[in-house]
Design an enzyme around this catalytic site. Structure first.
Site, mmCIF file in Angstrom:
data_model
loop_
_atom_site.group_PDB
_atom_site.id
_atom_site.type_symbol
_atom_site.label_atom_id
_atom_site.label_comp_id
_atom_site.label_asym_id
_atom_site.label_seq_id
_atom_site.Cartn_x
_atom_site.Cartn_y
_atom_site.Cartn_z
ATOM 1 C CE1 TYR A 36 -3.893 1.921 0.605
ATOM 2 C CE2 TYR A 36 -2.670 3.293 2.333
ATOM 3 C CZ TYR A 36 -3.951 2.553 1.203
ATOM 4 O OH TYR A 36 -4.393 4.427 0.997
HETATM 5 P P1 NAD Z 1 -13.634 1.430 0.345
HETATM 6 O O1 NAD Z 1 -12.823 0.077 0.657
HETATM 7 O O2 NAD Z 1 -14.484 2.265 1.461
HETATM 8 O O3 NAD Z 1 -13.671 1.367 -0.818
HETATM 9 C C1 NAD Z 1 -12.991 1.352 -2.727
HETATM 10 C C2 NAD Z 1 -14.143 1.249 -3.426
HETATM 11 O O4 NAD Z 1 -13.226 0.734 -4.514
HETATM 12 C C3 NAD Z 1 -15.191 0.520 -3.262
HETATM 13 O O5 NAD Z 1 -15.698 0.953 -4.313
HETATM 14 C C4 NAD Z 1 -14.273 -0.727 -4.122
HETATM 15 O O6 NAD Z 1 -15.778 -1.587 -5.027
HETATM 16 C C5 NAD Z 1 -13.470 -0.007 -5.152
HETATM 17 N N1 NAD Z 1 -12.537 -0.695 -5.873
HETATM 18 C C6 NAD Z 1 -11.906 -1.883 -4.900
HETATM 19 N N2 NAD Z 1 -10.809 -2.883 -5.928
HETATM 20 C C7 NAD Z 1 -11.052 -1.712 -7.106
HETATM 21 C C8 NAD Z 1 -10.736 -2.300 -8.355
HETATM 22 N N3 NAD Z 1 -9.699 -3.148 -9.015
HETATM 23 N N4 NAD Z 1 -11.282 -2.252 -9.196
HETATM 24 C C9 NAD Z 1 -12.450 -0.600 -9.356
HETATM 25 N N5 NAD Z 1 -12.367 -0.546 -8.280
HETATM 26 C C10 NAD Z 1 -12.114 -1.182 -6.665
HETATM 27 O O7 NAD Z 1 -11.873 2.761 -0.045
HETATM 28 P P2 NAD Z 1 -11.680 4.159 0.619
HETATM 29 O O8 NAD Z 1 -11.340 4.087 2.028
HETATM 30 O O9 NAD Z 1 -13.498 5.300 0.033
HETATM 31 O O10 NAD Z 1 -10.524 4.424 -0.291
HETATM 32 C C11 NAD Z 1 -10.587 5.003 -1.338
HETATM 33 C C12 NAD Z 1 -9.266 5.495 -1.969
HETATM 34 O O11 NAD Z 1 -9.295 6.334 -1.484
HETATM 35 C C13 NAD Z 1 -8.368 4.339 -2.109
HETATM 36 O O12 NAD Z 1 -7.593 4.814 -3.107
HETATM 37 C C14 NAD Z 1 -7.567 4.301 -0.676
HETATM 38 O O13 NAD Z 1 -6.566 3.953 -0.830
HETATM 39 C C15 NAD Z 1 -7.601 6.318 -0.094
HETATM 40 N N6 NAD Z 1 -7.451 6.284 1.048
HETATM 41 C C16 NAD Z 1 -8.467 5.679 2.093
HETATM 42 C C17 NAD Z 1 -8.370 6.244 3.201
HETATM 43 C C18 NAD Z 1 -8.760 6.306 4.346
HETATM 44 O O14 NAD Z 1 -8.546 6.437 5.360
HETATM 45 N N7 NAD Z 1 -10.130 6.088 3.949
HETATM 46 C C19 NAD Z 1 -6.637 7.097 4.063
HETATM 47 C C20 NAD Z 1 -5.711 8.175 2.389
HETATM 48 C C21 NAD Z 1 -6.192 7.511 0.784
#
Ligand code: NAD
Length: 239
Positions: free
Chosen positions: A144
């Protein structure tokens, strides 16, 4: 509502990872500002996506699946790459590491490449999802952290490469946001307490906190911004 409610009227925005969490927050917010939104997800997610948003099921780590997303898209004004996964504790296995990088980093590159010609026509914008782990290491999540460090460098590189096409490429780097991805951390006081105590604004972020910054970066207010990695973290990075 922080922006004029027709800010993205007549615009088509593609948001990946948009069937739940941050992506759904972004898709809902841009739709509320008048955009026609196509939301890409691996599955239907947790139901947090607004009814008016078109959903396309696709896997950004799969070239053919990604290409199908574009089969019925003939115009695009912005691409927001939110698709991402984390596999805490398993990412020292090389095949798991590779999978995480292929979704988070290569998937982002694949979507940018596939969108470039359409965005050139509209002089559009891309916003990628970086992370605090674009800046820090993560002992339990080497894949990650490597992928998110890569997303930051990819963002800067594509900002340079696409500038001639007048496509702006930026990223937001969310801090700790309450979504299904971080549910295990939120539920474990031993892990959530240190996160909250290091976050000067003293709370978990929400998908809406991130969505406002994505809207800004997609908007004409950010017309002279490209190659930026914008932290949206309640001050975590500077604490
Ligand atoms: P989440 O798990 O709640 O949602 C992830 C989404 O990505 C879902 O809609 C899922 O269907 C989709 N997804 C996963 N794999 C996929 C694939 N191979 N093809 C297409 N779609 C796919 O995650 P989140 O917390 O909403 O995170 C969203 C983004 O933000 C990610 O890139 C994550 O790394 C980043 N992020 C999240 C946080 C946090 O604290 N939640 C912090 C920093 C960055």
């Amino acid at each position: 509502m922080a922006f004029q409610k027709d800010l993205f009227a007549q615009q088509h925005v593609l948001v990946t990872g948009a069937t739940q969490g941050i992506g759904a927050g972004v898709a809902n917010y841009l739709a509320s500002l008048g955009a026609r939104v196509t939301a890409v997800g691996l599955d239907r997610g947790d139901g947090s996506l607004s009814a008016g948003v078109r959903v396309v099921l696709a896997d950004v780590s799969d070239p053919e699946s990604t290409q199908r997303v574009f089969d019925d898209i003939d115009s695009l004004d912005a691409l927001v790459n939110c698709a991402g996964i984390i596999r805490r504790g398993a990412e020292h296995q090389v095949e798991v590491f590779e999978k995480v990088v292929s979704v988070n980093l290569t998937g982002t590159m694949r979507m940018c490449t596939a969108s470039r010609a359409l965005l050139k026509v509209s002089r559009g914008a891309i916003v990628n999802m970086a992370s605090m782990l674009s800046f820090f290491g993560g002992a339990m999540v080497p894949g990650y952290a490597a992928s998110k460090g890569g997303v930051a460098q990819l963002t800067k590189s594509l900002a340079l490469a696409y500038a001639g096409d007048k496509i702006r490429v930026n990223a937001v780097a969310p801090g700790w946001i309450a979504t299904p991805l971080t549910q295990a951390l939120q539920d474990d006081p031993a892990r959530s307490k240190p996160i909250l105590s290091r976050t000067p604004l003293g709370r978990w972020g929400t998908p809406e906190d991130v969505a406002g910054c994505v809207a800004f970066l997609c908007s004409p207010a950010a017309a002279f911004m490209t190659g930026v990695i914008l932290p949206v973290d309640g001050g975590y990075l500077v604490a």
